[in-house]
Design a protein around this motif. Structure first.
Motif, short mmCIF file in Angstrom:
data_model
loop_
_atom_site.label_atom_id
_atom_site.label_comp_id
_atom_site.label_asym_id
_atom_site.label_seq_id
_atom_site.Cartn_x
_atom_site.Cartn_y
_atom_site.Cartn_z
N ASP A 89 6.64 0.06 -12.48
CA ASP A 89 7.62 -0.75 -11.77
C ASP A 89 8.28 -0.02 -10.61
O ASP A 89 8.92 -0.64 -9.77
CB ASP A 89 8.70 -1.25 -12.73
CG ASP A 89 8.17 -2.27 -13.72
OD1 ASP A 89 7.08 -2.83 -13.48
OD2 ASP A 89 8.84 -2.51 -14.74
N THR A 90 8.16 1.30 -10.56
CA THR A 90 8.80 2.05 -9.47
C THR A 90 7.88 2.25 -8.27
O THR A 90 8.31 2.82 -7.27
CB THR A 90 9.28 3.43 -9.97
OG1 THR A 90 8.14 4.20 -10.38
CG2 THR A 90 10.26 3.29 -11.11
N ILE A 91 6.65 1.78 -8.33
CA ILE A 91 5.73 1.92 -7.21
C ILE A 91 6.03 0.84 -6.17
O ILE A 91 5.99 -0.35 -6.47
CB ILE A 91 4.25 1.82 -7.67
CG1 ILE A 91 3.93 2.96 -8.62
CG2 ILE A 91 3.31 1.82 -6.47
CD1 ILE A 91 2.55 2.88 -9.24
N TYR A 92 6.34 1.27 -4.96
CA TYR A 92 6.65 0.33 -3.87
C TYR A 92 5.36 -0.27 -3.33
O TYR A 92 5.22 -1.47 -3.20
CB TYR A 92 7.43 1.05 -2.78
CG TYR A 92 7.76 0.17 -1.61
CD1 TYR A 92 8.64 -0.89 -1.74
CD2 TYR A 92 7.18 0.40 -0.36
CE1 TYR A 92 8.94 -1.70 -0.67
CE2 TYR A 92 7.49 -0.40 0.71
CZ TYR A 92 8.37 -1.44 0.55
OH TYR A 92 8.67 -2.25 1.62
N ALA A 101 -5.50 -1.08 6.54
CA ALA A 101 -6.15 -1.57 5.32
C ALA A 101 -5.77 -3.01 5.02
O ALA A 101 -6.62 -3.82 4.68
CB ALA A 101 -5.80 -0.67 4.14
N ASP A 102 -4.49 -3.35 5.09
CA ASP A 102 -4.04 -4.73 4.92
C ASP A 102 -2.66 -4.88 5.54
O ASP A 102 -2.04 -3.90 5.96
CB ASP A 102 -4.04 -5.16 3.45
CG ASP A 102 -3.06 -4.38 2.60
OD1 ASP A 102 -2.01 -3.95 3.10
OD2 ASP A 102 -3.34 -4.21 1.41
N HIS A 103 -2.16 -6.09 5.60
CA HIS A 103 -0.89 -6.32 6.28
C HIS A 103 0.30 -5.69 5.57
O HIS A 103 1.29 -5.34 6.19
CB HIS A 103 -0.66 -7.83 6.50
CG HIS A 103 -0.45 -8.59 5.24
ND1 HIS A 103 -1.49 -8.96 4.42
CD2 HIS A 103 0.67 -9.04 4.67
CE1 HIS A 103 -1.01 -9.63 3.40
NE2 HIS A 103 0.29 -9.70 3.51
N HIS A 104 0.22 -5.47 4.26
CA HIS A 104 1.33 -4.84 3.54
C HIS A 104 1.43 -3.36 3.91
O HIS A 104 2.53 -2.84 4.11
CB HIS A 104 1.15 -4.98 2.03
CG HIS A 104 1.19 -6.40 1.58
ND1 HIS A 104 2.33 -7.17 1.68
CD2 HIS A 104 0.25 -7.19 1.04
CE1 HIS A 104 2.07 -8.38 1.22
NE2 HIS A 104 0.82 -8.42 0.81
N ALA A 105 0.30 -2.67 4.00
CA ALA A 105 0.33 -1.26 4.39
C ALA A 105 0.86 -1.10 5.81
O ALA A 105 1.57 -0.17 6.12
CB ALA A 105 -1.07 -0.65 4.27
#
Length: 90
Positions: free
Chosen positions: A40-43, A81-85
């Motif tokens: 749960d702590t991984i952003y 890689a993707d829009h989130h990165a």
């Protein structure tokens, strides 16, 4: 049951993205830079691309995908890689 991940920490190289690639560069910390954290702590996870020019005596063709993080010490953070990165590294 404890949902966790083993994390290898990286430090940023330089004060801005690489001028040729537009990507940030990172390098691994020492062996104490490994931690176990709760999922749960991984952003956000990031795709890392090895920086081949910074390594000596490594035949890139012979490196298996599961060995790359142990053979290389410097990486590009792939913001494409993707829009989130892209949101994180921009």
């Amino acid at each position: 049951m404890y949902p966790c991940a083993i994390i290898r920490w990286f430090d940023r190289i330089g004060d801005g993205p690489n001028v040729d690639t537009g990507m940030w560069m990172v390098h691994t910390r020492n062996t104490q830079g490994i931690t176990i954290i709760h999922i749960d702590t991984i952003y956000h996870a990031a795709q890392l691309i090895p920086i081949y020019a910074s390594q000596q005596n490594i035949d890139a063709v012979s490196v298996k995908p599961n060995e790359a993080y142990n053979k290389f010490y410097s990486f590009y953070v792939n913001k494409f890689a993707d829009h989130h990165a892209f949101e994180i590294t921009f």
